[in-house]
Motif scaffolding. Sequence first.
Motif, PDB file in Angstrom:
ATOM      1  N   ALA A 167       0.824  -1.207   0.000  1.00 15.59           N
ATOM      2  CA  ALA A 167       0.000   0.000   0.000  1.00 15.59           C
ATOM      3  C   ALA A 167       0.861   1.261   0.000  1.00 15.59           C
ATOM      4  N   LEU A 168       1.992   1.184   0.734  1.00 11.30           N
ATOM      5  CA  LEU A 168       2.869   2.357   0.793  1.00 11.30           C
ATOM      6  C   LEU A 168       3.492   2.661  -0.571  1.00 11.30           C
TER       7      LEU A 168
ATOM      8  N   LEU B 202       1.915   2.417  -3.323  1.00 12.88           N
ATOM      9  CA  LEU B 202       0.873   2.867  -4.256  1.00 12.88           C
ATOM     10  C   LEU B 202       1.253   4.198  -4.907  1.00 12.88           C
TER      11      LEU B 202
ATOM     12  N   LEU C  79      -4.112   6.199  -4.912  1.00 12.48           N
ATOM     13  CA  LEU C  79      -4.689   6.429  -3.589  1.00 12.48           C
ATOM     14  C   LEU C  79      -5.739   7.541  -3.691  1.00 12.48           C
TER      15      LEU C  79
ATOM     16  N   ALA D 162      -8.825   6.042  -4.858  1.00 14.18           N
ATOM     17  CA  ALA D 162      -9.420   5.219  -3.805  1.00 14.18           C
ATOM     18  C   ALA D 162     -10.154   6.072  -2.772  1.00 14.18           C
ATOM     19  N   LEU D 163      -9.669   7.307  -2.586  1.00 12.20           N
ATOM     20  CA  LEU D 163     -10.293   8.181  -1.588  1.00 12.20           C
ATOM     21  C   LEU D 163     -11.732   8.538  -1.955  1.00 12.20           C
TER      22      LEU D 163
ATOM     23  N   ALA E 233     -13.632   6.249  -3.680  1.00  8.53           N
ATOM     24  CA  ALA E 233     -14.355   5.002  -3.948  1.00  8.53           C
ATOM     25  C   ALA E 233     -15.298   4.672  -2.795  1.00  8.53           C
TER      26      ALA E 233
ATOM     27  N   LEU F 209      -4.572  15.483  -0.710  1.00  7.23           N
ATOM     28  CA  LEU F 209      -4.869  14.683   0.481  1.00  7.23           C
ATOM     29  C   LEU F 209      -4.140  13.344   0.415  1.00  7.23           C
TER      30      LEU F 209
ATOM     31  N   LEU G 207      -1.528  11.777   3.047  1.00  5.90           N
ATOM     32  CA  LEU G 207      -1.789  10.465   3.662  1.00  5.90           C
ATOM     33  C   LEU G 207      -0.586   9.547   3.477  1.00  5.90           C
ATOM     34  N   LEU G 208       0.007   9.609   2.300  1.00  5.10           N
ATOM     35  CA  LEU G 208       1.193   8.781   2.044  1.00  5.10           C
ATOM     36  C   LEU G 208       2.372   9.213   2.911  1.00  5.10           C
TER      37      LEU G 208
END
Lengths: 399, 341
Positions: free
Chosen positions: A307-308, A310, A315, A318-319, A321, A336, A340-341
């Motif tokens: 995930a990191l 990505l 991402l 996905a935010l 979804a 954002l 987040l990452l």
Amino acid sequence: MARTDDEAQASRHFERVISERQVVICVGSGGVGKTTSSAVIGLNAALSGRRVLVMTIDPARRLANSLGIEALGSEMQQIPLERFKELGLEPKGELWAMMLDMKDSFDRLVQRHAPDAKTRDAILDNRFYHYFSTSLAGTQEYAASERLHELVESGEFDLIVLDTPPTTHALDFLEAPERLVDAVSSRALQWLYKPGVLSGRSGMGIVSLGTNYVMRTLGKFTGGELLSDLGVFLKTFSSLFEGFEERARGVIDLLKSPATGFVVVTAPDSLTVEEALYFYEKLDRDALHVDAFIVNRVHPRWVSEEALALPPAELATALEAPPLPALDEALDASALAALLLENASQFELRASQDASSIALMGDRLPKTMPILQVPYFNRDIHSLAGLNQARTALFATSG
Amino acid sequence: MSSPDLYNRRFFLFSGKGGVGKTTLAAAFALSCARRGERTLLMELNVKGKISTLFGAGEVDHEIREVDDNLYAVNVTPAAAMREYALMILKIKLVYRAVFENRIVSSFLKVIPGLNELVMLGKAYYHVNETDEAGRPKWDKIIVDAPATGHGIFFLKIPSVITSLVKSGLMFEEARRILDLLQDPERTAINLVTLAEDMPVNETLELARVVREEMGVPIGVVLANAVYRPLFDEAQVAHLNEAHAALQAAADAGDKHAEAHPASGFLEAARFRNARVAMQQEYLDLLREKADAPMVEVPFYFHDRMSFATIDEIAEHLSRELPALANPAEDAADRSSSSAG
């Protein structure tokens, strides 16, 4: 956090060992959550039906408040366990708590062991006594171990959990009785108040220099009256030492007996872990029973390696979804996502640092030693729910 | 509240609860002084030398050694300090041995309250007044990493305890001189190190009160260490909470995909940070409101491990922040009444 089989097994093992102990002593550096761990160990035993006393040296006001009492004092207080019913628990035993006031403990010692009322008052009123009882290395630990001994002897409790002073040397607590006896050993004392030593008449000769010269030199240092007053004080105080050594022996026997277990509490950073391992080595060398290591405030691994890695754009997508809510006009998904990452990778760094120091601990400890991790919670640990969360992290019980 | 530029003073004590990074900040401050070209001495007291680790220098022990340009370090143990001090007075090694290494005397010295602390403070005092051949002060800055609070309060009280117990002798005179130095706002500052968390903050407020009211030692700054920089603004925080709740609700309703949603872990980590940031801000406000001393935040640096790089960054940070505190002096009279005699 999902528990691995190993962790669950370590918890079960820990719970079983604690259930057989009458005394549990938590050791560790300052600021690692020792007091909270002591409270949680006590709480768990009390919930499961034992009559438990937790002794702490920390005023731990918020911990006290979260347990439903105003403040801890040197008098024992019962902790109302009914409040745990709100969490769906069935408290079966009793939990008591007290704060060990060192000065107070030492006063008790004087009151209990002074040969007569006159000596007792002479000591308690002495101007040196206050400094002596609060500041001499080991006096605090000595007082704590005496008090512990006294309470164990009374047989009032099934389990006593003791939260020790944050010492740089884990064993101050154990060595204190001997050291204290040694520091004020009768030999040095007798010598000090031998008639004539302080008045400058020759005492017993010391190689190449007269005793009175030695004393005069020392007197120059400390001021003459300090030396003679201190001599008077120590002489009075030494009357207490009848049986001091014997009691110290009793304390040491208790600490080494199978009734007593030690728990090393630590934080996951490498410096503190090193200190904790050093404590362990010393405890182990003295043939004391170390029951577990507790690592508090371990950063969870929220985000997987994949995930990191990505791409931020993914991402960002996905935010938006489902089931996530749509982003407000004012918010930018890619900005954002970038934040987040950044945040996740910063905390991944902390989590991996924690994991590697815990792995290092595992390598340096016997395979059978339970290493129990308490995650760093989002919420305040000083709440009923927070304490219970820590309890379920430490013990296999979830009820 | 007046807060003269800390860099104008010479003698600094760093105090705080165990585990708050006191040693790290003392070392970083010392480095920032050294970088200004000042000859700086960093003194650790009776601990397992952490400073050696931080500067990657060899073992720092009771011999003063250079660990960086202009920066010297020493680890003071009571035994070594006592020996130096006694030798200064007795002048003759043989006499020192006969007197101080006498078994009976040494067991006696153990029970003199505060003697250990006094000789360690005495050593610091000595370096404050030490001069070179030309008669100039040998050190521009002396920085003492004091014991953790609890014990630290006792440590600082020692000189006044001794002057109240005895009225003559070298120990008394020494204590009197040290007390004068400790209470001198021109030369001395005690910096209190804390974390923006419940227990360290309460302890720091208590320490500040004792230092000010009972000891009359001037407080330099309160350093709030390891403060997380807020990453997300208010609107973002609100949205992240909403998103987290929506995911939670879906999972509770049996939505299998919610658990494995790609954003799930990111939301947890962000909520953790936001919770810590909010909590830290509350404690920073409390410190600002109640410490009655200027406060400097020291950010948390995400690094592989505590290393020289971190000390370096903190030193940079302090050299920017500390002079900025030196606001035009306000009326200092309201604080002069606090000095204890």
